[in-house]
Scaffold this active site. Structure first.
Site, PDB file in Angstrom:
ATOM      1  N   HIS A   1      35.627  39.796  30.653  1.00  0.00           N
ATOM      2  CA  HIS A   1      36.948  40.374  30.358  1.00  0.00           C
ATOM      3  C   HIS A   1      36.882  41.417  29.253  1.00  0.00           C
ATOM      4  CE1 HIS A   1      38.810  37.452  32.941  1.00  0.00           C
ATOM      5  NE2 HIS A   1      38.345  36.454  32.228  1.00  0.00           N
TER       6      HIS A   1
ATOM      7  N   ASP B   1      33.361  33.947  39.116  1.00  0.00           N
ATOM      8  CA  ASP B   1      34.302  33.293  38.194  1.00  0.00           C
ATOM      9  C   ASP B   1      35.697  33.379  38.817  1.00  0.00           C
ATOM     10  OD1 ASP B   1      34.525  32.758  34.891  1.00  0.00           O
ATOM     11  OD2 ASP B   1      36.361  33.458  35.867  1.00  0.00           O
TER      12      ASP B   1
END
Ligand code: FKS
Ligand code: ZN
Length: 678
Positions: free
Chosen positions: A137, A174
């Protein structure tokens, strides 16, 4: 080709932790790392890996991706008190600093780069780095979602710079969208980024429009960013496998990466409070197995998320076991993707049609009549596999998930057979003999005659064949008893040997035997009872035998310039095979095969994910080099040379599509476009 699996872990990365109360960040705990490592030790996997030490990523390496400002802010936090740490953390969405965060984040970067070096230098074939804080991220100038430095993005830039790589595939399994990685490579055609993620029509964090399937990349990077949004929770093994067969793998083989890096988050696994998905740990063995066939096996798996410690640990172990070359466990659950998954798969295929040759003939007419979308959804309930009943009512019941996994993994973690491959020492086998191969002595003649004269008299006529059968029976017995994982034999008449092997296997108790036969099969066993499923890849329709539920004749003429078999293997053979869930696979190559060695190698390499990797190969004895190629694959000595990638012709695409349309109700893993519901 290199061998060995690296494992990179440094306990110091457990010092980063949350100092105050924050219900959003409090799931990212140090125990994620230590309990995963302990689980690896408990399965004796650590000692089988090559230990590679972590190191600190240098500032220069971090600046390959991040701004100097971002680096300076991170560096400045080392001497802050809790109050100051809290204040700096509030500048970011879902991130927390600890005095040791900067140190740990540099170790996470360094561990990742150590893994890239170990793989690219040939010290190991592949490996895994257990790191935190995670990375996918984080962005050029910001920390985000528990991530400070984008470990995987830095690794890709590092590999391009140091090894001159021009094609790197990043697979992000993920359950969250790695928007950081997407932003970093959005305009870069040398890095293909694939991510699936819980999305729920932009409801789920980070709730970005650019996480949807139509974010395909920008400028020169168009086509090199693939987002597969999950618009419902409860996605399971069949949904994940369908996404690989019908989206990722065809693209990955066309892209032909020189290195594969996985943003390996396990919050997409069952029991995770963030993901709320239903996929069980063994599915990660299959996903890993598929990616090991790319880039000559050069695969770097980097930990991202995963918040249910037991689920995380089991999934990490499944991943490492597969990297080590162990047989792939049978995948559990009904092999039928849900409607929502099929819809997402169809949408992303349509969005990428302009950028990939394998999608050139994709039918996107459904986009025009989107008005019938409501129709699409309305009729959806006609298909039983539309929704997944959630096995675990709510993933928040951690103890319940622990118990489920305890039982579930018991029958998954089988003892690894001591020997990998049995062979009869047939012509040319001396090339690949090693401690992984067992020469089996032939069954003696009288025994064979007794066997054959009884059950197979109708099949076997001449003496020469009789003898070749002797070795075959011995190998099949060893595979059944799990003394070996797979086996290979040559035969003067592969078609006959295959027919006898199929009948013998069913008689020995294999209840579902998959047979892939390349060439003309001459005699086609009766498949009515469903105990066999035959896929005959031949040049022309077998005498009047049309395809039916357990017998497919797939007409295929090998392409002169290269290997165009990917669409058949990924779009048809694997989906049918995974739907069937065989407990033995027989691969047979008869006379006048119509497939190149590279096409057959691709098939053998990818089909090892089935039947706990139990494969029996029987090859026409004139095919010496093919036999050696197949044997090396079965031993795990090499990944296949897939030859030159050639996209499928429209005619071949239509042939696959026709078979898919005809059989996708029986074999639901074939489903990849919503028109099945309209
Ligand atoms: N309402 C706000 C919810 C914020 N939720 C943050 C979830 C972060 C997930 C991090 C991860 O699992 O993707 C990583 F791999 F990076 F660790
Ligand atoms: Zn995540």
């Amino acid at each position: 080709m290199a061998s060995g699996t690296a494992l990179i872990y440094d306990e110091e990365m457990t010092t980063h932790k949350l100092l105050w109360s924050d219900p959003i960040c409090d799931i990212e705990v140090p125990e994620r790392l230590s309990s995963s490592y302990e689980q690896l030790r408990s399965y004796h996997l650590v000692e089988r890996c090559v230990h590679v030490p972590a190191r600190e990523g240098s500032e220069e390496e971090i600046l390959l991706v991040h701004s100097l400002e971002h680096l300076e802010v991170a560096k400045s936090t080392q001497t802050m008190n809790e109050e100051e740490l809290k204040r700096v953390s509030e500048n970011y969405d879902a991130f927390f600093f600890h005095p040791s965060t900067y140190r740990c984040a540099r170790l996470a970067v360094g561990a990742t780069l150590q893994l890239v070096d170990a793989v690219m230098s040939g010290k190991v074939r592949n490996g895994m780095a257990l790191v935190r804080p995670p990375g996918h991220h984080s962005q050029r100038n910001a920390a985000n979602g528990f991530c400070l430095f984008n470990n995987v993005a830095i690794a890709a830039e590092y590999a391009k710079l140091k090894y001159g790589l021009q094609r790197i595939l990043i697979v992000d399994w993920d359950v969250h969208h790695g928007q950081g990685t997407q932003y970093i490579f959005e305009e870069d055609p040398s890095v293909l980024y694939f991510s699936w993620h819980r999305y729920e029509h932009q409801e789920f964090w980070p709730s970005l429009k650019e996480s949807d399937y139509d974010a395909v990349g920008l400028g020169k990077g168009k086509g090199f960013n693939i987002n597969l949004p999950w618009n419902k929770v409860g996605m399971g093994n069949s949904d994940y496998l369908a996404a690989f067969f019908h989206v990722l793998l065809p693209t990955a083989f066309e892209f032909d990466p020189e290195l594969v890096i996985v943003s390996s988050g396990y919050d997409s696994g069952i029991g995770d409070p963030e993901g709320q998905m239903n996929a069980t740990p063994e599915v990660f063995a299959h996903l890993t197995h598929f990616l090991m066939q790319l880039a000559n096996g050069k695969l770097c798996v980097i930990l991202e998320g995963g918040y249910h410690l037991k689920s995380l640990g089991e999934s990490v172990c499944m991943t490492v076991k597969t990297l080590l070359g162990d047989p792939v466990p049978q995948v559990s659950g009904e092999m039928a993707p849900c409607l929502s998954a099929v819809e997402s798969i169809q949408n992303v295929r349509a969005a990428h049609k302009p950028y990939w040759k394998w999608l050139a003939y994709e039918d996107t007419s459904f986009l025009q009549n989107l008005s019938t979308k409501s129709h699409f959804l309305k009729t959806a309930n006609s298909n039983p596999s539309t929704e997944h009943e959630s096995k675990i009512t709510n993933n928040n019941d951690t103890v319940k998930v622990d118990r489920f996994l305890e039982l579930h993994m018991k029958n998954i973690l089988f003892p690894v057979p001591p020997i990998k491959t049995a062979t009869t020492g047939c012509e040319g086998s001396e090339h690949f003999l090693s401690e992984h191969v067992q020469l089996v002595k032939e069954m003696d003649k009288t025994e064979v005659e007794a066997l054959v004269s009884g059950f197979y008299a109708d099949l076997v006529k001449d003496n020469k064949t009789l003898l070749s059968l002797g070795s075959m029976f011995v190998i099949l017995d060893k595979i059944l008893k799990k003394e070996v994982c797979n086996g290979i034999a040559t035969s003067p008449t592969a078609a006959l040997s295959a027919a006898v092997a199929l009948r013998h296997s069913v008689r020995l108790g294999f209840q579902r035997v998959l047979c892939v036969f390349v060439g003309d099969m001459q005699m086609i066993p009766n498949t009515e009872d469903g105990k066999m499923l035959i896929i005959n890849i031949c040049e022309k329709e077998q005498s009047g035998k049309t395809s039916c539920k357990h017998y497919f004749s797939l007409n295929w003429k090998e392409d002169a310039e290269g290997n165009d078999f990917f669409s058949a293997v990924l779009g048809f053979i694997l989906p049918v095979a995974y739907s069937y869930q065989p407990n033995l696979t027989v691969i047979a190559v008869g006379p006048n095969r119509n497939l190149g060695i590279s096409g057959i190698s691709l098939l053998v390499a990818l089909i090892q994910g089935l039947a706990e990797s139990r494969i029996f190969a029987v090859i026409e004895d004139t095919e010496i080099s093919l036999m050696q190629n197949v044997a090396k694959l079965l031993v795990g000595a090499s990944t296949p040379a897939f030859g030159i990638y050639v996209p499928p012709t429209q005619e071949k695409v239509n042939r696959i599509k026709a078979l898919r349309d005809q059989f996708q109700q029986e074999w639901k893993m074939l489903q990849c476009s919503g028109d099945i519901f309209i």
